[in-house]
Each structure stands twice: as C-alpha cells, then as structure tokens.
Write a protein that holds these residues in place. Sequence first.
Motif, PDB file in Angstrom:
ATOM      1  N   SER A 163       0.858  -1.180   0.000  1.00  0.00           N
ATOM      2  CA  SER A 163       0.000   0.000   0.000  1.00  0.00           C
ATOM      3  C   SER A 163       0.898   1.234   0.000  1.00  0.00           C
ATOM      4  N   ASP A 164       0.296   2.376  -0.234  1.00  0.00           N
ATOM      5  CA  ASP A 164       1.015   3.636  -0.169  1.00  0.00           C
ATOM      6  C   ASP A 164       1.600   3.787   1.239  1.00  0.00           C
ATOM      7  N   PRO A 165       2.782   4.381   1.361  1.00  0.00           N
ATOM      8  CA  PRO A 165       3.354   4.588   2.700  1.00  0.00           C
ATOM      9  C   PRO A 165       2.402   5.327   3.663  1.00  0.00           C
ATOM     10  N   ALA A 166       1.542   6.182   3.129  1.00  0.00           N
ATOM     11  CA  ALA A 166       0.569   6.882   3.980  1.00  0.00           C
ATOM     12  C   ALA A 166      -0.398   5.909   4.647  1.00  0.00           C
ATOM     13  N   PHE A 167      -0.483   4.697   4.083  1.00  0.00           N
ATOM     14  CA  PHE A 167      -1.392   3.678   4.609  1.00  0.00           C
ATOM     15  C   PHE A 167      -0.606   2.467   5.118  1.00  0.00           C
ATOM     16  N   ARG A 176       7.452   1.836   0.848  1.00  0.00           N
ATOM     17  CA  ARG A 176       7.718   2.799  -0.232  1.00  0.00           C
ATOM     18  C   ARG A 176       8.599   2.223  -1.339  1.00  0.00           C
ATOM     19  N   GLU A 177       9.244   1.094  -1.105  1.00  0.00           N
ATOM     20  CA  GLU A 177      10.094   0.454  -2.118  1.00  0.00           C
ATOM     21  C   GLU A 177       9.298  -0.395  -3.099  1.00  0.00           C
ATOM     22  N   ARG A 178       8.015  -0.564  -2.848  1.00  0.00           N
ATOM     23  CA  ARG A 178       7.157  -1.379  -3.715  1.00  0.00           C
ATOM     24  C   ARG A 178       6.108  -0.499  -4.388  1.00  0.00           C
ATOM     25  N   TYR A 179       5.625  -0.949  -5.531  1.00  0.00           N
ATOM     26  CA  TYR A 179       4.547  -0.235  -6.217  1.00  0.00           C
ATOM     27  C   TYR A 179       3.264  -0.359  -5.413  1.00  0.00           C
ATOM     28  N   ASN A 180       2.465   0.716  -5.428  1.00  0.00           N
ATOM     29  CA  ASN A 180       1.166   0.649  -4.769  1.00  0.00           C
ATOM     30  C   ASN A 180       0.056   0.697  -5.818  1.00  0.00           C
ATOM     31  N   LEU A 198      -2.448   2.124 -11.124  1.00  0.00           N
ATOM     32  CA  LEU A 198      -3.583   2.664 -11.873  1.00  0.00           C
ATOM     33  C   LEU A 198      -3.122   3.794 -12.779  1.00  0.00           C
ATOM     34  N   LEU A 199      -2.344   4.705 -12.226  1.00  0.00           N
ATOM     35  CA  LEU A 199      -1.838   5.832 -13.004  1.00  0.00           C
ATOM     36  C   LEU A 199      -0.938   5.353 -14.146  1.00  0.00           C
ATOM     37  N   ALA A 200      -0.083   4.374 -13.870  1.00  0.00           N
ATOM     38  CA  ALA A 200       0.782   3.815 -14.915  1.00  0.00           C
ATOM     39  C   ALA A 200      -0.046   3.151 -16.009  1.00  0.00           C
TER      40      ALA A 200
END
Length: 166
Positions: free
Chosen positions: A44-48, A52-56, A61-63
């Motif tokens: 998950s996103d670091p905020a959740f 941070r080293e992995r895709y969230n 979705l954006l990619a």
Amino acid sequence: MTPHTYQTTVTWSAAGGPGTAGYRSYSRNHSIAAGAKPEIAASSDPAFRGDRERYNPEELLLASISSCHMLWYLHLCAVNGIVVREYRDRAVGRMVTQADGAGQFVRAELHPLVEISAPSDPARALALHEEAHRLCFIARSVNFDIEVMPEVSNVTSEDSDAGPSE
C-alpha cells in the motif's frame, strides 16, 4: 464486440506473523502476477502503512492510464505517418480520502513529451493525442477526469540518423 479476458493473481501471506490480529500488525506487502511474467512487488502507499520500495495500487492505476494512452498514440502515429523517436510521460494523479478511510481518484494528468522525426507534422502529432485519449481502454473505464497536456518536438533529419557513418 470482441470480449477479452485478463487474469492476475494477487498473493499475500502473514509470513509467520500475527496476520490481521490488529491494524498495525500485518504487512501490506504482496505480489501481483500474470501468467509466467515476472511478479510485481506491491504494497500500500506509505501513507497507509505500506512499503515505499514497492509499487502501490494508486501508482499502478496511473501507470495503466499512461501506458494505454502511449500505446494508442504510437499506433495512431504509425498509421498516420508520424515517426516518433522518443516518448516520455510524467503522469500525475490526485486521490482524496474521506474521514471513514474511503478514497477515490478525482483527476489524472498526462504530460507526454514526444520527439518526432522530420518531416513529420508536429501539429498532427499533437492532435493525435486527443484521438489516443478517446480510444484508450483504461481512460474509457475510469470515472474521473483525465487531462492530456502533450508537448511535441521535431528533430532534424541529421539528428535522427539511426546508423553509424562509414
């Protein structure tokens, strides 16, 4: 209409830990696979509480939006006599979360930078972005606005020589 089916496998494990015994006790790390392709290390996103080293999922979705637009754009350029030498997109997405933790994307922006070879028509190259956006499978499937803000540069024929000189 021609149906197409896609399959992915998402795998998560407590890996010997306490699992979901508490909100802070479990890892958000997981893997995404599709057939024999290399796995994608996700979290998950670091905020959740993610890694941070992995895709969230939000980045993926954006990619997906950016990649789909690019693939349609390259196709349209190929069939319209526009020779693309380089393509790079800096996509930006905006997501908002609610007090209860629910969230949603509200906007995405694509900023493709395209380099074309002379004598390709820069105005036509720019216009093809609109058609690519209209045709993009992913853009047609989401419920938020996507704005495409392309830039096209034209390289001279001397700059575009592909082979070594003898």
